[in-house]
Write a protein that holds these residues in place. Structure first.
Motif, short mmCIF file in Angstrom:
data_model
loop_
_atom_site.label_atom_id
_atom_site.label_comp_id
_atom_site.label_asym_id
_atom_site.label_seq_id
_atom_site.Cartn_x
_atom_site.Cartn_y
_atom_site.Cartn_z
N TRP A 1 -13.61 53.75 7.96
CA TRP A 1 -13.94 55.40 8.26
C TRP A 1 -12.51 56.00 8.18
N ALA A 2 -11.38 55.43 8.78
CA ALA A 2 -10.20 56.29 8.76
C ALA A 2 -9.67 56.32 7.14
N ASP B 1 -9.55 64.81 12.61
CA ASP B 1 -10.55 63.70 12.83
C ASP B 1 -10.15 62.16 12.81
N LEU B 2 -9.31 61.99 11.79
CA LEU B 2 -8.60 60.56 11.78
C LEU B 2 -8.11 60.26 13.08
N LEU C 1 -9.90 62.16 2.46
CA LEU C 1 -10.34 63.54 2.64
C LEU C 1 -9.53 64.50 3.25
N GLY D 1 -18.67 56.33 8.68
CA GLY D 1 -18.73 57.39 9.74
C GLY D 1 -19.96 57.30 10.78
N GLU E 1 -11.57 56.54 4.69
CA GLU E 1 -12.27 57.83 4.11
C GLU E 1 -11.78 59.04 4.65
N LEU E 2 -11.39 59.26 5.78
CA LEU E 2 -10.96 60.56 6.47
C LEU E 2 -9.62 60.83 5.97
N ASP E 3 -8.82 59.74 5.55
CA ASP E 3 -7.37 59.95 4.97
C ASP E 3 -7.55 60.33 3.57
N ARG F 1 -8.64 64.62 6.22
CA ARG F 1 -9.31 65.11 7.56
C ARG F 1 -8.51 64.62 8.63
N CYS G 1 -10.27 59.73 16.16
CA CYS G 1 -11.29 58.32 16.04
C CYS G 1 -10.17 57.26 16.58
#
Length: 849
Positions: free
Chosen positions: A73-74, A85-86, A80, A42, A76-78, A82, A89
């Motif tokens: 990073w995507a 946010d994904l 979570l 991130g 990780e966001l997936d 989020r 980005c």
């Protein structure tokens, strides 16, 4: 991690501002690389955004590393959840790299997983346009194209008889004075264009699917009618006057009918149309202008049915065997297909499946004459409103032939007006399939002349429902009514003896005797009925476990007693005992898709700890009941997804100090394609096998042949403008054609074989060095003709001796075919060279010219 630290070039006389910017860029790049090393994706992503906003000239230098950072990073966001946010980005990334096909494709993959198929298709389509050779994006687009533009669009548009009859009916009514038209569910816009060509003054067309709406806009513009047809991206139920259309229309045209007539919501949409969007209908004997009256095309419909015997329908909807590879299926487990089970559920599931009965493998036998089920007048608002509320009609049909009652097959005649009609009967060459109401839950399915098939017909929740199917025997005093639906009110409370008996049974019955309903997809039911599949796995697993036994004994014994071990291994009976007496269990993992009894079969082969990957609670309960009925301790069967954090971690050690003896992978989808990421799963599996352990299947051989099949061509792409009566649609909808047709039955596919079967590809899961990503195959032509397609299927080798054939009569798998863009004329005796490419579980086959 890609290494792409750029060499930053300072300007010769940039001044203090430039120097400060360069310093910040340099520091941010160092921080980004430091964060990547620490897997802080991130923060690394934020640093790269700063770098690229300050120094856009570095785009080419950092592109590869930026992509890598974005994707990690995507992920990780997936994980979570989020989602906003994904997506944010990816939008930032696409602002920086608007023409990057890799980022477009990745964005599409995330959207597809979230269920945004229309949006995903847009990104996949863009990625393919940016790079036509980008195989990942092409495969993704092909997969989504099937969701967005269903294959029946091609078949329907190629049905010239249907197009001519609809066109004639629309021309007749428009020329008689019905000049303002609303086309509900316009699809490609073809009916709207028929109305405009017939002389309609104003034409409105609504379409809910974003993809089909945009397609219709392109088609209408290409046919130079955009000024005369107003397209609306919405449901007809949401259309308001004067917000969307200025006033009520005189004519509604629609073809929102499925195989069961009502399944696409035609009743609901026409009730709303008559209430809110249509002029009132002309009353009988009324004179005056049609401009002041309303009308619907189609005017009415008559629904017909027929009771049939059909082994193919039976094996996909009823588990017809009690013992599978030595496993007994207990009487208290009741397997049902989703269409049947929906009768008692609140979910709006179609209460039927569909089949092209003229092409069903093995054919069918009519057990009754064709009978009328229902008529509906689409120009009568009161009748439409009463459909969903009126009590079910009881129908009594005499049996004319002896046979097994497997299904009620349903079709209809669509009366467009008093002159033009379309029939979807099995005997007609039509784009429609027939609706199939599979019969389940009868004590005896055999019927004979003199019997009567009874049923109740209704239009609940705007679906045609056929319920309460039972058979009235010819000996009326000996009748036993065998119910199709679970009638919760069947217990007669007025009969005291019956009530007491029922209460007594409730008190004395064991928990195990409570009936467990298990809903399976039709392919899962067909799999349970596939005896060679289960027998083959049982034999293959027994061989592996037997071969592992001496190894375990040798590990457990002192070197001084090795000679005793050799003696034990000399006899097969003793070897079998040694499997049972092994001190530690063998670990078997089944990661098949859907419901599978293979873990229970494995559990009966000795001291085995089987792990199942089924997810649904009712499937787990069912497997527990089957285990108990076969005297296999229920607690021995483990459900692996309860032991792992997520599905991606499914392939891991059973215990920290243990490895798997057998891992069962699902290599072939029921559709006839290779499962996605199967080679990656096989690579992980090989690392988790104990010495001598095996992956099942060990290898798969893809076979194919060359055929001439006009039907496959017509089901894959719209053929020019002749079929669509001069309306130019083909170039637009054919953007969504896919090179591979799935869910085929080669045994009943109308085609002419032009070659013998040849081996196209071998996928080895145990010895990957034998695999190649591409090869050329020479095919000998044994009959002259036009090659239009290459159907393919698989031989699935559990080991060198045990083979399953996905094209066999018992197979639960269907087959698939590559359809050529342009047919190739061949002569007997020639050779054709095929180029077969294998990439990430996707296979492409092209003809080398």
């Amino acid at each position: 991690m890609p290494n792409s630290r750029p060499r930053h070039r300072r300007g010769a006389g940039g001044g203090g501002g430039a120097t400060g910017r360069d310093e910040l860029v340099s520091r941010s790049l160092q921080s980004a690389e430091h964060c990547l090393g620490a897997q802080d994706f991130g923060t690394a992503y934020a640093h790269y955004l700063l770098v690229l906003s300050l120094a856009p000239e570095l785009k080419d230098d950092v592109k590869e590393t930026f992509q890598y950072t974005l994707f990690r990073w995507a992920e990780e966001l997936d994980a979570l959840s989020r989602i906003q946010d994904l997506l944010g980005c990816y939008e930032q990334a696409l602002e920086l790299f608007p023409d990057d096909e890799v980022i477009c494709n990745s964005m599409g993959e995330h959207l597809f997983r979230m269920g945004f198929r229309d949006e995903a298709a847009g990104y996949f389509h863009k990625a393919v346009k940016l790079n036509p050779d980008f195989s990942d994006a092409k495969e993704n687009f092909y997969r989504v194209a099937n969701w967005l533009v269903e294959r029946w669009h091609f078949i329907m548009l190629n049905d010239i008889k249907r197009n001519k009859i609809y066109n004639a009916a629309i021309q007749k009514v428009v020329r008689s004075g019905y000049k303002s038209v609303l086309d509900i569910g316009t699809g490609t816009g073809i009916l709207s264009m028929f109305a405009k060509k017939a002389g309609a003054h104003s034409v409105y067309a609504c379409e809910l699917s974003k993809t089909m709406y945009e397609l219709a806009c392109d088609v209408v513009a290409a046919n130079e009618m955009e000024a005369g047809i107003k397209l609306l991206h919405m449901k007809s139920l949401d259309i308001e006057i004067p917000k969307h259309i200025p006033e009520r229309v005189s004519l509604v045209v629609t073809e929102t009918v499925d195989a069961g007539l009502f399944g696409e919501g035609i009743v609901e949409s026409l009730i709303h149309a008559w209430d809110c969007l249509l002029l009132q209908p002309k009353t009988k004997g009324e004179d005056g202008s049609c401009e002041k009256c309303g009308k619907v095309i189609p005017a009415s419909a008559v629904i017909f049915g027929m009771a049939v015997e059909c082994a193919e329908i039976r094996r996909h909807h009823r588990v017809g065997i009690k013992d599978i590879a030595g496993i007994h299926l207990p009487a208290n487990v009741n397997f049902q297909s989703p269409a049947y089970s929906s009768l008692d559920s609140e979910e709006a599931v179609e209460p039927y499946t569909t089949e092209k009965m003229s092409r069903v493998p093995g054919g069918y036998l009519a057990l009754t004459e064709c009978f009328e089920i229902m008529t509906v007048d689409f120009n009568n608002l009161q009748e439409l409103k009463s459909l969903a509320t009126k009590k079910p009609d009881k129908i009594d049909i005499p049996v004319t032939k002896e046979g097994i009652l497997d299904a009620i097959v349903v079709w209809f005649v669509l009366q467009l007006d008093d002159e033009h009609s379309l029939s979807t009967s099995p005997g007609e060459e039509t784009c429609w399939e027939q609706a199939v109401y599979a019969v389940q839950d009868l004590a005896d399915y055999r019927i004979k002349p003199g019997d009567h098939v009874m049923m109740e017909v209704s239009c609940q929740d705007c679906y045609l429902r056929i319920q309460g199917i039972h058979v009235l025997g010819s000996e009326h005093e000996m009748d036993v009514v065998k119910s199709f639906t679970k009638n919760k009110d069947s217990l007669s409370l007025g009969n005291e003896a019956e009530l007491c008996s029922a209460l007594a049974n409730l008190q004395t019955s064991k928990p195990d005797s409570v009936e467990q309903m298990c809903v399976l997809e039709s392919t899962e039911i067909a799999l349970l009925n596939n005896i060679p599949y289960h027998e083959g796995f049982k034999m293959a697993m027994r061989k592996v476990l037997s071969s592992l036994t001496p190894e375990k004994l040798l590990q457990a014994m002192d070197m001084d007693t090795q000679c005793q071990s050799d003696e034990i291994n000399s006899g097969s009976g003793q070897k079998e005992n040694s499997v049972l007496s092994a001190p530690d269990p063998y670990y078997v993992l089944d990661v098949s898709e859907g419901f599978s009894i293979l873990p229970i079969i494995a559990g009966t082969l000795g001291q085995v700890k089987p792990y199942s990957s089924v997810e649904k609670d009712q499937h787990r309960i069912t497997l527990g009941l089957i285990s108990e009925a076969n005297h296999f301790p229920k607690e021995m069967l483990q459900f692996w997804l309860r032991h792992v954090e997520d599905e991606s971690a499914m392939l891991q050690r059973p215990k920290s100090d243990k490895l798997w003896s057998i891992i069962i992978l699902d290599v072939i989808e029921p559709s006839g394609l290779i499962q996605q990421e199967i080679m990656e799963k096989a690579a992980i599996s090989r690392c988790l096998l104990q010495s001598g352990g095996k992956i099942f299947p060990q290898y798969v051989v893809m076979l194919g042949l060359l055929v001439e099949s006009q039907i496959l061509v017509e089901e894959s792409a719209v053929q020019g403008t002749e079929r669509t009566l001069g309306v130019n649609i083909a170039p637009f909808i054919n953007q969504f054609q896919v090179p591979i047709r799935v869910f085929l039955d080669l045994s009943s596919l109308p085609c002419i074989p032009l070659s013998k079967p040849v081996e196209l590809l071998r996928l080895d899961l145990m010895t990957p060095y034998l695999n190649t990503s591409s090869r050329e195959v020479k095919v000998h032509i044994c009959k002259s003709g036009q090659v239009t397609a290459i159907p393919f299927w698989y031989h699935v080798y559990l080991d060198e001796e045990i083979r399953l054939d996905t094209s066999s009569e018992a197979s639960h798998w269907k087959q698939a075919a590559v359809v050529l863009d342009n047919p190739i004329q061949v002569e007997m005796g020639e050779e054709l060279v095929l180029s077969v490419q294998h990439h990430k579980s996707n296979v492409s086959i092209t003809v080398k010219q």
